[in-house]
Design an enzyme around this catalytic site. Structure first.
Site: not given
Length: 209
Positions: A70, A88, A90
């Site tokens: 990413e 970032h 999840h």
């Protein structure tokens, strides 16, 4: 120092359940250099020397491991925002809301800390320039975005700020999801949010006795 920060917050992300396995990635910027978590390594197993350093154009400057897939998203954010750190994850509830492709409305005034309504970036395969562009567009003027069928991303002037914004994003998503389970959550109006801003700028004064 940049790498040490990634190790510290990588482990915190795992401890707090914001990531699972090798998912999620972090980065911090110093000038034109960016330290980023490596591909394929669980964030709670990081050591400082594992974290690659790239320049703002994406060239590997230092490190033996490959940067996170990413990295293009991180660099796109750095090129166009104030951000000095990107987080970032999840996390569960952020990912749940992201699967609906509907924005996260301001159901609590703390949403103002993220810029108000949190938009969902259009879906694209992870690690692509298309996803990077979609996230950059969704984050315009904000410090958070959801990524369709993927997760959430937050930014800050420091990793601590970006990380705490990520925790807040997850909390707001959980409040929203749990609210939907018992009814339709009430969304705060622009006037109500403006009143919160005004209150924060002019806090109450309590005179001494």
């Amino acid at each position: 120092m940049m790498r040490d920060v990634l190790v510290e917050y990588g482990r915190r992300a795992v401890e707090l359940g914001l990531v699972l396995g090798t998912s999620g990635n972090l980065s911090v910027r110093s000038g034109d250099l960016v330290a980023v978590t490596p591909a394929g390594v669980a964030l709670d197993r990081l050591e400082p020397e594992m974290c690659p350093i790239v320049d703002i154009d994406g060239h590997l400057v230092e490190g033996e491991l490959q940067p996170s897939s990413e990295t293009p998203m991180h660099l796109a954010i750095y090129r166009t925002t104030f951000a000095q750190a990107v987080c970032h994850t999840h996390s569960t509830f952020a990912t749940v809301v992201a699967t609906t492709h509907s924005s996260l409305p301001p159901v609590h005034y703390n949403a103002l800390q993220l810029g108000g309504e949190v938009l969902v970036a259009d879906y694209a395969c992870y690690g692509t320039d298309e996803l990077a562009a979609n996230v950059k567009a969704a984050m315009e003027g904000k410090s958070a975005a959801l990524m369709a069928n993927h997760g959430g991303v937050t930014v800050g002037a420091t990793m601590e700020q970006a990380f705490e914004s990520n925790r807040l994003l997850e909390w707001l998503c959980e409040v929203y999801v749990r609210g939907l389970s018992i009814g339709k959550p009430t969304v705060l109006t622009d006037d109500q949010l403006a009143a919160v801003v005004e209150r924060s700028l002019n806090p109450p004064h309590f005179p001494r006795r």
